[in-house]
Design a protein around this motif. Sequence first.
Motif, mmCIF file in Angstrom:
data_model
loop_
_atom_site.group_PDB
_atom_site.id
_atom_site.type_symbol
_atom_site.label_atom_id
_atom_site.label_comp_id
_atom_site.label_asym_id
_atom_site.label_seq_id
_atom_site.Cartn_x
_atom_site.Cartn_y
_atom_site.Cartn_z
ATOM 1 N N ALA A 1 23.936 93.112 14.534
ATOM 2 C CA ALA A 1 24.212 94.378 15.328
ATOM 3 C C ALA A 1 25.289 94.405 16.041
ATOM 4 O O ALA A 1 26.242 95.231 16.181
ATOM 5 C CB ALA A 1 22.788 94.473 16.236
ATOM 6 N N GLY A 2 25.859 93.140 16.508
ATOM 7 C CA GLY A 2 27.030 92.868 17.488
ATOM 8 C C GLY A 2 28.451 93.220 16.720
ATOM 9 O O GLY A 2 29.310 93.814 16.777
ATOM 10 N N SER A 3 28.030 92.844 15.209
ATOM 11 C CA SER A 3 29.012 92.861 14.185
ATOM 12 C C SER A 3 29.524 94.451 14.061
ATOM 13 O O SER A 3 30.508 95.025 13.747
ATOM 14 C CB SER A 3 29.112 91.962 13.244
ATOM 15 N N ALA A 4 28.183 95.200 13.763
ATOM 16 C CA ALA A 4 28.137 96.415 13.327
ATOM 17 C C ALA A 4 28.762 97.277 14.489
ATOM 18 O O ALA A 4 29.696 98.285 14.202
ATOM 19 C CB ALA A 4 27.014 96.990 12.950
ATOM 20 N N TYR A 5 28.308 97.087 15.604
ATOM 21 C CA TYR A 5 28.781 97.752 16.895
ATOM 22 C C TYR A 5 30.186 97.546 17.235
ATOM 23 O O TYR A 5 31.025 98.567 17.677
ATOM 24 C CB TYR A 5 27.988 97.249 18.279
#
Length: 451
Positions: free
Chosen positions: A74-78
């Motif tokens: 999720a951090g990479s996508a955000y």
Amino acid sequence: MNLKAISDWLQFDLSLSWALVARVWQAVSGPITLWLLLRSLTVPEQGLYYALQHVIGVQPLFELGLASVLISQAGSAYARLCITNKPPEPNVECSNSKKSSHELMWLARASLKWFTLVAGLYLVGGLLLGWQVLHGSSLLIFDWRLLLLMSVGLSAISLAVSPRIYILEGAGEREFVYRMRLLQALAGTLVMWISLVGGLKLWAIVAVFAVNTAFSIWIAFGPRAHRRLSRNDEFESRAEPEKMSWLSRLGPLQWRMAILSAAHYFATQTLLLFVVKYHGETASAPLGATLTIAVAIQALALAWAQTKFPLISAKQAAGLREESGTLWRQTTIVSASLLVLAILALAALAGLLPFIKPAWTPRFLSPWLILVLGIGFLANHFFALQSFYVLSRGARPLFVPSLTGLLCTAVAVWLGGWAGGVAGVLWAYSLSMMCVTLPLHTWAYLKFRSR
């Protein structure tokens, strides 16, 4: 060095403050809770209380290590998505990406389905484990059966909704998640105190899990989560079509994390269960009380690292490798120092206990055994920090050295608990973690960092 320089060096932010206040509250309230437990429960009841807590604590075994994976993904996508045309974290570049937004929503839906299945398996597994460990209890059979059913059932509900919370944490909502976790900790502690003062004894466990489950549902499905993770049909109709599969997307990470999570559980979370199984509730009571404090200390130390994990993942995704590495080294120094100082303080307090409260001395481990336990906790702490960093770079976990070391520790803990009781299980855990598991993992970690 002024306060601002110290704050900048520590990379302190508001989300971290909420997490640290929650851990500090646990540290401050812990002695009061422990005093009420010792005041309200007999020694066998105390042993059964901690045995129930450890049976319920089998949850990470079924979680399959996906918490860190989901936060990282999720951090990479955000990091690739600008919702307010501002970077989600300082010095992180991002762009308006339909694909990234679609990925976050897909993660939320797919992980919820997966964790609902996992929660059902946990419910069955937790009940079977509880029966195996507790069926010889000297206390009333009806009491622990119903306690076990209600506690494991509530914990299963929390497990089912937990992936949405992990994804929220990775998707720029760290401050909200940690603030709600603080309120959850405050409410749970107050309910525990009221239950114990009111004479509910072991039923206080059920009351606390009911509060925790209610908070988890609110965080996972409340207005903030709805805005961030709900399906947007208009958006998805315009989004670039892409087939995403749980196995293809997370499978390569998940199966390794699942095996390592199981091995880590058996190596680090079964110390008290083996003592209860082979030596009874009375023998396990001092180990349970001491472990409760030691685990809270380790959680406080790890909180510093865990709150930095989404930020480090975002920096890695943005290609800021040097900044990410610097932040991680600073984080390691701070968290490890907190752990060492707190364990030393706990051992010193145990040494003073015969002069402060002689009647409670048999209910805690001796100072030298606390120091032995601290060695194992420190090794486990460095193991966790190294694993976090590897995941933050989107890499697969260091599978072979991790599994080899953890299996060695799991076997050592089993044999130590069976043959040597409390002292045996502590020496087996700490020596195997420090002399086998950590060196193997560190060797692989240093090779990974040198790439």
